[in-house]
Design a protein around this motif. Sequence first.
Motif, PDB file in Angstrom:
ATOM      1  N   ALA A 222     -88.711 -26.691 -42.758  1.00  0.00           N
ATOM      2  CA  ALA A 222     -89.926 -26.922 -42.533  1.00  0.00           C
ATOM      3  C   ALA A 222     -91.002 -26.152 -43.582  1.00  0.00           C
ATOM      4  O   ALA A 222     -91.756 -26.594 -43.833  1.00  0.00           O
ATOM      5  N   PRO A 223     -90.696 -24.903 -43.658  1.00  0.00           N
ATOM      6  CA  PRO A 223     -91.446 -24.093 -44.458  1.00  0.00           C
ATOM      7  C   PRO A 223     -91.694 -24.615 -45.978  1.00  0.00           C
ATOM      8  O   PRO A 223     -92.753 -24.755 -46.478  1.00  0.00           O
ATOM      9  N   LEU A 224     -90.689 -25.165 -46.710  1.00  0.00           N
ATOM     10  CA  LEU A 224     -90.825 -25.734 -47.837  1.00  0.00           C
ATOM     11  C   LEU A 224     -91.558 -27.091 -47.826  1.00  0.00           C
ATOM     12  O   LEU A 224     -92.399 -27.273 -48.937  1.00  0.00           O
ATOM     13  N   VAL A 225     -91.243 -27.711 -46.946  1.00  0.00           N
ATOM     14  CA  VAL A 225     -91.982 -29.152 -46.768  1.00  0.00           C
ATOM     15  C   VAL A 225     -93.502 -28.945 -46.636  1.00  0.00           C
ATOM     16  O   VAL A 225     -94.406 -29.586 -47.108  1.00  0.00           O
ATOM     17  N   ILE A 226     -93.675 -27.933 -45.636  1.00  0.00           N
ATOM     18  CA  ILE A 226     -95.060 -27.763 -45.377  1.00  0.00           C
ATOM     19  C   ILE A 226     -95.886 -27.201 -46.402  1.00  0.00           C
ATOM     20  O   ILE A 226     -96.919 -27.567 -46.719  1.00  0.00           O
ATOM     21  N   ALA A 227     -95.209 -26.323 -47.144  1.00  0.00           N
ATOM     22  CA  ALA A 227     -96.004 -25.796 -48.436  1.00  0.00           C
ATOM     23  C   ALA A 227     -96.139 -26.731 -49.444  1.00  0.00           C
ATOM     24  O   ALA A 227     -97.307 -26.834 -50.230  1.00  0.00           O
ATOM     25  N   MET A 228     -95.460 -27.718 -49.572  1.00  0.00           N
ATOM     26  CA  MET A 228     -95.551 -28.892 -50.564  1.00  0.00           C
ATOM     27  C   MET A 228     -97.023 -29.571 -50.175  1.00  0.00           C
ATOM     28  O   MET A 228     -97.563 -30.172 -51.229  1.00  0.00           O
ATOM     29  N   PHE A 229     -97.524 -29.608 -48.903  1.00  0.00           N
ATOM     30  CA  PHE A 229     -98.555 -30.511 -48.637  1.00  0.00           C
ATOM     31  C   PHE A 229     -99.895 -29.445 -48.511  1.00  0.00           C
ATOM     32  O   PHE A 229    -100.762 -29.988 -48.243  1.00  0.00           O
ATOM     33  N   MET A 230     -99.507 -28.262 -48.785  1.00  0.00           N
ATOM     34  CA  MET A 230    -100.784 -27.241 -48.866  1.00  0.00           C
ATOM     35  C   MET A 230    -101.379 -27.302 -50.112  1.00  0.00           C
ATOM     36  O   MET A 230    -101.019 -26.472 -51.017  1.00  0.00           O
ATOM     37  N   VAL A 231    -102.348 -28.078 -50.567  1.00  0.00           N
ATOM     38  CA  VAL A 231    -102.908 -28.265 -51.684  1.00  0.00           C
ATOM     39  C   VAL A 231    -104.295 -27.582 -51.749  1.00  0.00           C
ATOM     40  O   VAL A 231    -104.930 -27.478 -53.042  1.00  0.00           O
ATOM     41  N   ALA A 232    -104.933 -27.463 -50.784  1.00  0.00           N
ATOM     42  CA  ALA A 232    -106.382 -26.593 -50.774  1.00  0.00           C
ATOM     43  C   ALA A 232    -106.233 -25.332 -51.421  1.00  0.00           C
ATOM     44  O   ALA A 232    -105.319 -24.666 -51.149  1.00  0.00           O
ATOM     45  N   LYS A 237    -102.328 -18.584 -50.780  1.00  0.00           N
ATOM     46  CA  LYS A 237    -101.437 -17.449 -50.620  1.00  0.00           C
ATOM     47  C   LYS A 237    -100.632 -17.796 -49.722  1.00  0.00           C
ATOM     48  O   LYS A 237     -99.390 -17.527 -49.625  1.00  0.00           O
ATOM     49  N   LEU A 238    -100.817 -18.532 -48.540  1.00  0.00           N
ATOM     50  CA  LEU A 238     -99.912 -18.970 -47.734  1.00  0.00           C
ATOM     51  C   LEU A 238     -98.919 -20.022 -48.127  1.00  0.00           C
ATOM     52  O   LEU A 238     -97.598 -19.811 -47.917  1.00  0.00           O
ATOM     53  N   ARG A 239     -99.211 -20.926 -48.925  1.00  0.00           N
ATOM     54  CA  ARG A 239     -98.435 -21.868 -49.516  1.00  0.00           C
ATOM     55  C   ARG A 239     -97.530 -20.822 -50.608  1.00  0.00           C
ATOM     56  O   ARG A 239     -96.126 -21.324 -50.416  1.00  0.00           O
TER      57      ARG A 239
END
Length: 293
Positions: A222-232, A237-239
């Motif tokens: 989940a962390p890797l997949v969620i980070a891939m969609f954090m484009v803002a 930093k969270l990504r």
Amino acid sequence: MSTPQPPMPQAPAAAPEWRAPGGSYAGYTSPIPVVRTHLGHALASEWTKIRSVRSTMWTLGVFVLLVVGIGLAAGALVSANSSSADMDGENPLTLGFFGLLLGSICIITLGVLTTASEYGTGMIRTTMTACPSRARVLAAKSIVFFTVAFVFTLVASAFVAMVQVSMLEGAGARTPSGSEWFKATVGISLYIALLGLLSLLIGSVIRHSAGAITIMIGVVLAPLVIAMFMVAQSMEKLRDWLFEYSIPNQLSVFYSNSLTESGPSGWDPLWIMLGLTAAVYAGTYALLRSRDV
């Protein structure tokens, strides 16, 4: 009319030869030896259980198949399609990452089943009756599982590493150093065994196989997949943090091939996983002592 007579008092039965007067059994010695139980007995019990259930054979069999099959396929594919210039100076051990990433799901599954399946079948009641010390039961399960997971991972990863090096050295890849060998075999095996132990502890807390497996797969992916969609831009930093500390990236660190330029390096992933597992172990033990089986 005659008056009923009170019953005559009966003489007490003679005590058996092995029974002393007054009901004591001081003169009797049981033919069954009474042995003080210890951790060794719990380890023997858990070893018997883990090697006799079919889930162990299936999960470890699929694990070896994934690690060896994907590792050798990746090595053969790169060897057949790469020139000496492409592989010049590259570490051939890095290709073992792909099989171990998928294979870790099998170790997670086995870790959960080692405890959660006993709660599902009710076998945990028998286990706790035979060994009332919950600390001893948890320790025995942890030791046996960690040893099995470490040995299987070490054998599979070492075999794949040796074959990949022999395949790719002819294609121009460099010879790995001793420290690189150690991290790509012993280091990665310790990390995956600790990941499986963390799954065992989560299984003890959740007490439901499907739920605990789902949670652990989410922890891995989940962390890797969620980070891939954090484009803002505001989430940068969270990504970056999610990328750096995701389990796939921590696995890649053992091959000196991190997915990010910052974050854990060297042996950091192992210490992170060790600290996390120790904290969850303490919480699991406290919870086991405070609730019913």
